[in-house]
Motif scaffolding. Structure first.
Motif, PDB file in Angstrom:
ATOM      1  N   ALA B 434       8.746  56.934  57.555  1.00 52.22           N
ATOM      2  CA  ALA B 434       9.981  56.316  57.086  1.00 52.22           C
ATOM      3  C   ALA B 434       9.734  54.879  56.652  1.00 52.22           C
ATOM      4  CB  ALA B 434      11.032  56.368  58.186  1.00 52.22           C
ATOM      5  N   ARG B 435       8.815  54.223  57.348  1.00 48.32           N
ATOM      6  CA  ARG B 435       8.482  52.838  57.007  1.00 48.32           C
ATOM      7  C   ARG B 435       7.946  52.769  55.572  1.00 48.32           C
ATOM      8  NH1 ARG B 435       3.448  50.404  57.678  1.00 48.32           N
ATOM      9  NH2 ARG B 435       3.469  48.134  57.787  1.00 48.32           N
ATOM     10  N   GLU B 436       7.037  53.693  55.270  1.00 47.40           N
ATOM     11  CA  GLU B 436       6.493  53.743  53.906  1.00 47.40           C
ATOM     12  C   GLU B 436       7.618  53.943  52.891  1.00 47.40           C
ATOM     13  OE1 GLU B 436       3.055  53.616  53.053  1.00 47.40           O
ATOM     14  OE2 GLU B 436       2.950  52.891  55.118  1.00 47.40           O
ATOM     15  N   GLN B 437       8.541  54.866  53.223  1.00 39.14           N
ATOM     16  CA  GLN B 437       9.620  55.171  52.290  1.00 39.14           C
ATOM     17  C   GLN B 437      10.540  53.973  52.095  1.00 39.14           C
ATOM     18  OE1 GLN B 437      11.064  58.562  54.349  1.00 39.14           O
ATOM     19  NE2 GLN B 437       9.852  60.009  53.168  1.00 39.14           N
ATOM     20  N   VAL B 438      10.852  53.278  53.197  1.00 39.65           N
ATOM     21  CA  VAL B 438      11.709  52.099  53.084  1.00 39.65           C
ATOM     22  C   VAL B 438      11.028  51.043  52.224  1.00 39.65           C
ATOM     23  CG1 VAL B 438      12.742  50.193  54.372  1.00 39.65           C
ATOM     24  CG2 VAL B 438      13.007  52.529  55.200  1.00 39.65           C
ATOM     25  N   HIS B 439       9.715  50.892  52.399  1.00 40.00           N
ATOM     26  CA  HIS B 439       8.979  49.942  51.562  1.00 40.00           C
ATOM     27  C   HIS B 439       9.094  50.315  50.088  1.00 40.00           C
ATOM     28  CE1 HIS B 439       6.118  48.466  54.975  1.00 40.00           C
ATOM     29  NE2 HIS B 439       7.350  48.049  55.103  1.00 40.00           N
ATOM     30  N   ASP B 444      11.187  49.457  44.669  1.00 43.26           N
ATOM     31  CA  ASP B 444      11.801  50.104  43.513  1.00 43.26           C
ATOM     32  C   ASP B 444      13.115  49.447  43.120  1.00 43.26           C
ATOM     33  OD1 ASP B 444       9.743  51.803  43.524  1.00 43.26           O
ATOM     34  OD2 ASP B 444      10.832  53.556  44.285  1.00 43.26           O
ATOM     35  N   HIS B 445      13.886  49.032  44.117  1.00 37.54           N
ATOM     36  CA  HIS B 445      15.237  48.554  43.819  1.00 37.54           C
ATOM     37  C   HIS B 445      15.321  47.043  43.674  1.00 37.54           C
ATOM     38  CE1 HIS B 445      16.140  52.653  45.011  1.00 37.54           C
ATOM     39  NE2 HIS B 445      17.297  52.520  44.426  1.00 37.54           N
ATOM     40  N   ALA B 446      14.238  46.341  44.010  1.00 40.76           N
ATOM     41  CA  ALA B 446      14.263  44.895  43.833  1.00 40.76           C
ATOM     42  C   ALA B 446      14.220  44.628  42.331  1.00 40.76           C
ATOM     43  CB  ALA B 446      13.077  44.256  44.537  1.00 40.76           C
ATOM     44  N   SER B 447      15.358  44.392  41.746  1.00 41.66           N
ATOM     45  CA  SER B 447      15.435  44.239  40.297  1.00 41.66           C
ATOM     46  C   SER B 447      15.126  42.795  39.924  1.00 41.66           C
ATOM     47  CB  SER B 447      16.839  44.609  39.824  1.00 41.66           C
ATOM     48  OG  SER B 447      17.758  43.709  40.380  1.00 41.66           O
ATOM     49  N   ALA B 448      15.095  42.573  38.652  1.00 38.98           N
ATOM     50  CA  ALA B 448      14.735  41.248  38.158  1.00 38.98           C
ATOM     51  C   ALA B 448      15.799  40.207  38.493  1.00 38.98           C
ATOM     52  CB  ALA B 448      14.529  41.311  36.656  1.00 38.98           C
ATOM     53  N   SER B 449      17.013  40.671  38.790  1.00 36.66           N
ATOM     54  CA  SER B 449      18.073  39.691  39.033  1.00 36.66           C
ATOM     55  C   SER B 449      18.312  39.470  40.520  1.00 36.66           C
ATOM     56  CB  SER B 449      19.372  40.176  38.377  1.00 36.66           C
ATOM     57  OG  SER B 449      19.720  41.432  38.911  1.00 36.66           O
ATOM     58  N   MET B 450      17.614  40.237  41.359  1.00 34.29           N
ATOM     59  CA  MET B 450      17.885  40.165  42.795  1.00 34.29           C
ATOM     60  C   MET B 450      16.800  39.368  43.515  1.00 34.29           C
ATOM     61  SD  MET B 450      18.050  43.260  45.573  1.00 34.29           S
ATOM     62  CE  MET B 450      18.907  44.452  44.588  1.00 34.29           C
ATOM     63  N   SER B 451      17.215  38.470  44.420  1.00 32.41           N
ATOM     64  CA  SER B 451      16.254  37.790  45.278  1.00 32.41           C
ATOM     65  C   SER B 451      16.296  38.469  46.639  1.00 32.41           C
ATOM     66  CB  SER B 451      16.631  36.322  45.455  1.00 32.41           C
ATOM     67  OG  SER B 451      16.877  35.730  44.218  1.00 32.41           O
ATOM     68  N   VAL B 452      15.143  38.603  47.269  1.00 30.12           N
ATOM     69  CA  VAL B 452      15.085  39.304  48.548  1.00 30.12           C
ATOM     70  C   VAL B 452      14.411  38.418  49.585  1.00 30.12           C
ATOM     71  CG1 VAL B 452      14.347  41.396  49.743  1.00 30.12           C
ATOM     72  CG2 VAL B 452      14.871  41.492  47.314  1.00 30.12           C
ATOM     73  N   LEU B 453      15.018  38.337  50.765  1.00 28.79           N
ATOM     74  CA  LEU B 453      14.415  37.625  51.886  1.00 28.79           C
ATOM     75  C   LEU B 453      14.135  38.643  52.984  1.00 28.79           C
ATOM     76  CD1 LEU B 453      13.832  34.627  52.927  1.00 28.79           C
ATOM     77  CD2 LEU B 453      15.943  34.894  54.216  1.00 28.79           C
ATOM     78  N   ASP B 460       1.520  43.147  58.003  1.00 32.31           N
ATOM     79  CA  ASP B 460       1.088  44.096  56.993  1.00 32.31           C
ATOM     80  C   ASP B 460       2.221  44.359  56.002  1.00 32.31           C
ATOM     81  OD1 ASP B 460      -0.980  45.724  56.101  1.00 32.31           O
ATOM     82  OD2 ASP B 460       0.024  47.500  56.895  1.00 32.31           O
ATOM     83  N   GLU B 461       3.429  44.559  56.566  1.00 35.94           N
ATOM     84  CA  GLU B 461       4.615  44.805  55.751  1.00 35.94           C
ATOM     85  C   GLU B 461       4.876  43.626  54.814  1.00 35.94           C
ATOM     86  OE1 GLU B 461       8.209  46.699  57.388  1.00 35.94           O
ATOM     87  OE2 GLU B 461       8.980  44.670  57.574  1.00 35.94           O
ATOM     88  N   LEU B 462       4.815  42.420  55.360  1.00 35.31           N
ATOM     89  CA  LEU B 462       5.085  41.232  54.542  1.00 35.31           C
ATOM     90  C   LEU B 462       4.042  41.071  53.439  1.00 35.31           C
ATOM     91  CD1 LEU B 462       6.158  38.720  57.322  1.00 35.31           C
ATOM     92  CD2 LEU B 462       7.615  39.872  55.663  1.00 35.31           C
ATOM     93  N   ALA B 463       2.775  41.323  53.808  1.00 37.89           N
ATOM     94  CA  ALA B 463       1.711  41.161  52.820  1.00 37.89           C
ATOM     95  C   ALA B 463       1.873  42.153  51.676  1.00 37.89           C
ATOM     96  CB  ALA B 463       0.353  41.343  53.490  1.00 37.89           C
ATOM     97  N   ARG B 464       2.368  43.332  51.983  1.00 37.67           N
ATOM     98  CA  ARG B 464       2.522  44.354  50.949  1.00 37.67           C
ATOM     99  C   ARG B 464       3.691  44.052  50.021  1.00 37.67           C
ATOM    100  NH1 ARG B 464       2.747  50.127  53.617  1.00 37.67           N
ATOM    101  NH2 ARG B 464       2.748  50.760  51.459  1.00 37.67           N
ATOM    102  N   LEU B 465       4.798  43.557  50.608  1.00 36.25           N
ATOM    103  CA  LEU B 465       6.039  43.492  49.837  1.00 36.25           C
ATOM    104  C   LEU B 465       6.272  42.153  49.156  1.00 36.25           C
ATOM    105  CD1 LEU B 465       8.488  45.250  52.318  1.00 36.25           C
ATOM    106  CD2 LEU B 465       7.457  46.221  50.271  1.00 36.25           C
ATOM    107  N   CYS B 466       5.764  41.073  49.739  1.00 37.41           N
ATOM    108  CA  CYS B 466       6.295  39.757  49.366  1.00 37.41           C
ATOM    109  C   CYS B 466       5.481  39.058  48.289  1.00 37.41           C
ATOM    110  CB  CYS B 466       6.367  38.862  50.596  1.00 37.41           C
ATOM    111  SG  CYS B 466       7.463  39.541  51.832  1.00 37.41           S
ATOM    112  N   ASP B 467       6.177  38.209  47.550  1.00 35.49           N
ATOM    113  CA  ASP B 467       5.512  37.308  46.622  1.00 35.49           C
ATOM    114  C   ASP B 467       5.057  36.046  47.334  1.00 35.49           C
ATOM    115  OD1 ASP B 467       6.034  38.829  44.189  1.00 35.49           O
ATOM    116  OD2 ASP B 467       8.117  38.415  44.677  1.00 35.49           O
TER     117      ASP B 467
END
Lengths: 367, 502
Positions: B434-439, B444-453, B460-467
């Motif tokens: 489920a963790r993989e799927q949530v990632h 997928d849904h982080a669009s160009a207009s959305m900022s995510v914190l 590991d999760e942060l390194a994979r997802l974050c800028d």
């Protein structure tokens, strides 16, 4: 977690246990029967007393009488239902009904010139204010609703005793007002129609509007509701004011029907109303609901009526016994259902905790 | 003769090895530190010692040469192995005497009346072994966290003067820096009186200043047992993290530096959080890392208004969001997933559909009436889209697994099409799949207009997802790691551990 860590694998056993605890969707027969137990009970009473006392129990007079006697209590039960959906207990509904009644009669007696419908509107406004005050105590001063409304109900009782001067109080209404409470339409007591209209209205609001949805969400998990963007405070205010207005309406209907106030009228209705709501909440969708409440209430009322007709006037003690037993059994059954879901949740948590442990102890297991 | 001798301790959870043949030796009268990252197995080791978990076959343990049955709470207690957990477990409304007598038998007069004089003497004796006297009639709630920790330690001591082995599990995580020294004095007093101490902590400088020897765990294996005098800070950090710092970049993203920041968080302050500021550009995913007690836990709660903040502002597209009000935050274009799903997210008595749509019912309301059919249709779309395993929109929320419940909450936030999405530990307590799927859903849904914190305990999760990842320590941001420059999981770990000891 360093990068060379091999990806942990969830064991099939953990998945199986998760599935077995969550996949069971078939409902056992006892649960299904439990959800319709009020209707079954009502039918059972009708058959039983229909055989024992066919002449009196099955007569239209008895049915009409039982319905028309029960309307006021049933309205009080619906008043209790609104805040309960939002997880707030309003124990002042009986006292609010008494307040509505005493005000109607006091104005009827002392200001006979005022049209009763104008007084009734004033009474509803006053009751809304009572609900507002209860809500202030609960929301602003963070007093538990059970305590707050218990306190409010005693203050209201004091107000009633003061208004009635500690005596019975009968309003001298014109007959047109009393006709509103004692007439019949197509053989149905007109007050029962008031109840029906109110019930349909409430059912629509609770089950088919965003407001009803939000009330149940607050009742389910207030903190999650706040975080889902709901205005929990406003919903609490609204539900308590609505409940008080409906309670006042019960008092107005009572003034049309009988007319006489005494200090035990309002508080005496609280328990039967409460028993009906909790018994009703174990019916159908198994949460506080309008039709469950009404069916539960009248099933019990007809049971009491049948016993009284069968065993004579010596059975005055039957009613509280019946309602007490119904409340205990209904709540015990309901908490058994809750217990089952809690158990399945426990299983889920354990499975999830095992997974988490396997995934590198991301979360501590529940204690 | 050692205060504790564990040989060959292994523990497997559902086929996954958490501890593998670990040895641990604590000498009499020493302060022994146990260190390692989250997931290194140290908390499992402590739980086995406390009797909460049973170890795999083959492990042996002795306390002062007497055999200790691992996995039995009463056996550990009998051999005077005592535990003080981070939450202390004191009753704040009761007096010190009453707290210390919890779990002890009260001395009685004539077998009936409590002999308070004697009870207070027991309490005073226990306290005396940890430091200077305190009036034992005062209630525990009057004291600060440092004294409370001391009282909890005093309570854990055995009645007689027998030497005990005291396990302190993260005692300094909640402690302000100035109180740490007082706690160290207590620990030294204990050791000087012949007791032994196992200290579990993330704070390396504290460990270096108070302990006599150190055992390092990594990925369930004991990698070192050293005398404290033989290591320094850098050596210890390397031992804990291990291996080389390999760069791990899976998802290159375009730099968003040219566009102006749409979300500005300035000077956020809570209880443990002293100051947090961040500017987020549209399309950017920013992570917040930090060990327990670093203030990382509060960042999301203060940003979305779950908790009232002492100071700071959140601005979205130039509009300042009212503090402490989730309604205002949502109106300003924020959406979020809180940690602790059951407490902050799930309506357990309601269906999947009602859980999903609750935040915005307007699309399904026609002249005041809820259109159940269109609501079900939308829910079914999300179930499909996010791969939620549920029997349908009307399925009870409690019939879903934790991971699928979390996906429902993700859908609840995403359907609001927020300008600013806040994810508080989004994959805590859900299984790996489920963790993989949530990632996947988040990227997928982080669009160009959305900022995510994203705040997370999972590097590991942060390194994979974050800028970008902001690393917190002691209530402040101490490091910023950038994708493509220095962002990877080991660097986050390193910055966390190094920051905690700076």
């Amino acid at each position: 977690m360093s990068t060379d860590t091999t990806k942990p694998v969830v064991s099939p056993a953990a998945r199986r246990s998760l599935k077995s605890s969550s996949g069971a969707t078939s409902t056992p027969l006892s649960v299904t029967l439990g959800r319709y137990s009020a209707i079954i009970l009502w039918a059972g009473f009708t058959i039983l007393f229909g055989i024992l006392r066919p002449d009196t129990f099955l007569s239209s007079v008895t049915w009409r009488l039982t319905f028309s006697e029960g309307v006021v209590t049933a309205i009080v039960a619906l008043a209790f239902l609104v805040p309960l959906a939002a997880g707030v207990y309003d124990l002042s509904v009986g006292a609010t009904m008494g307040t509505g009644l005493v005000l109607m009669n006091w104005f009827g007696l002392n200001h006979p010139g005022l049209p009763p419908w104008q007084v009734a509107i004033g009474v509803l406004a006053f009751c809304a204010l009572i609900g507002f005050c209860s809500a202030v105590v609960i929301v602003k001063f963070r007093v538990q609703s059970l305590i707050a409304t218990l306190g409010v109900s005693q203050v209201l009782l004091a107000f009633q005793l003061f208004m009635a001067n500690n005596r019975q109080l009968t309003g001298a209404f014109e007959s047109s007002w009393l006709d509103l409470g004692n007439g019949q339409v197509l053989g149905i007591p007109v007050v029962a129609l008031y109840l029906l209209v109110l019930a349909v209205l409430m059912w629509f609001v609770l089950e088919h509007t965003p407001v009803g949805r939000r009330l149940f969400a607050v009742g389910s998990n207030p903190e999650a509701a706040r975080l889902a963007g709901l205005n929990v405070e406003r919903l609490t205010y609204g539900s308590l004011m609505t409940s008080a207005v409906i309670g006042g309406f019960a008092g107005i209907v009572f003034s049309m029907k009988v007319g006489t106030y005494n200090s035990s009228v309002g508080p005496g209705l609280l328990f039967p109303a409460l028993a009906a709501v909790f018994f009703g909440a174990s019916q159908f969708a198994r949460r506080p609901n309008v039709w469950g409440t009404l069916i539960a209430y009248f099933a019990l009322a007809f049971g009491v009526k049948g016993l009284q007709l069968t065993f004579g006037p010596g059975t005055f003690w039957i009613q509280p016994l019946f309602q007490g037993a119904a409340l205990l059994i209904a709540v015990a059954l309901a908490s058994r259902v809750v217990g089952q879901t809690r158990r399945s949740r426990q299983l889920q948590r354990e499975a999830a905790a095992d997974d988490a442990q396997a995934a590198g102890e991301a979360t501590p297991p529940p204690r | 003769m050692n205060a504790l001798d564990i040989r060959g301790l292994s523990k497997t959870f559902s086929g996954h090895v958490v501890l593998h043949g670990v040895d641990l030796t604590v000498k009499v009268g020493e302060v022994h530190a146990l260190v390692g990252q989250n997931g290194s197995g140290k908390s499992t080791l402590i739980k086995i010692l406390a009797g909460y978990h049973s170890p795999d076959r083959g492990a042996t343990a002795t306390v002062l040469d007497q055999d200790l049955e691992l996995g039995s709470a009463s056996a550990a207690d009998r051999l005077n192995v005592r535990f003080v957990h981070q939450d202390l477990g004191l009753v704040n409304d009761l007096s010190i005497t009453e707290n210390i007598m919890l779990g002890r038998t009260y001395p009685k007069i004539a077998g009936v009346k409590i002999n308070w004089g004697k009870a207070k003497q027991i309490a005073r004796d226990c306290l005396a072994r940890t430091g200077p006297p305190i009036n034992v009639d005062r209630t525990v709630g009057e004291f600060g966290i440092a004294e409370r920790t001391r009282i909890a330690i005093a309570r854990a001591l055995p009645d007689n003067d027998d030497p005990a082995l005291i396990v302190l599990d993260e005692p300094t995580a909640a402690l302000p820096a100035r109180d740490v020294e007082a706690l160290f004095a207590t620990i030294r007093n204990l050791a000087a009186a012949g007791n032994s101490v196992i200290l579990v902590s993330h704070h390396l400088d504290e460990i270096l200043s108070v302990s006599d020897s150190i055992t390092v765990l990594r990925d369930g294996v004991k990698v070192a047992c050293v005398a404290t005098s033989e290591v320094d800070h850098d050596r210890l950090t390397t031992l804990i993290i291990g291996g080389s710092l390999v760069k791990n970049i899976e998802r290159p993203r375009v730099a968003t530096g040219e566009t102006p920041a749409t979300v500005q968080i300035t000077g956020l302050e809570g209880t443990a959080l002293l100051s947090f500021s961040a500017d987020l550009h549209p399309g950017e995913i920013v992570g917040v890392a930090g060990l327990t007690g670093s203030g990382r836990e509060e960042v999301a709660a203060l940003t979305i208004g779950r908790e009232p903040r002492s100071a700071g502002t959140v601005t979205i597209n130039g509009d300042t969001v009212d503090a402490g009000s989730p309604i205002a935050a949502m109106a300003a274009g924020m959406a979020w997933i809180c940690g602790e799903r059951a407490r902050f997210g799930v309506f357990s008595t309601m269906s999947v559909g009602t859980n999903l749509t609750i935040s915005d019912l307007a699309p399904h309301t026609v002249v005041g009436r809820l259109d159940h059919r269109s609501e079900r249709a939308e829910t079914a779309r999300w179930i499909d889209d996010l791969g939620i395993v549920a029997s349908g929109p009307d399925a009870a929320m409690t019939t879903l697994s934790g991971g699928n419940q979390q996906k429902v909450l993700v859908a609840r936030a995403l359907r609001l099409e927020p300008a600013f999405l806040v994810l508080d530990d989004p994959t805590a307590g859900i299984d790996v799949g489920a963790r993989e799927q949530v990632h996947g859903i988040i990227t997928d849904h982080a669009s160009a207009s959305m900022s995510v914190l994203i705040t997370s305990t999972d590097s590991d999760e942060l390194a994979r997802l974050c800028d970008r990842v902001l690393v917190m320590s002691r209530g402040r941001v101490v490091a910023e790691l950038r994708r493509g420059v220095d962002l990877d999981a080991p660097s986050i770990d390193h910055a966390q551990v190094a920051g905690a000891s700076a």
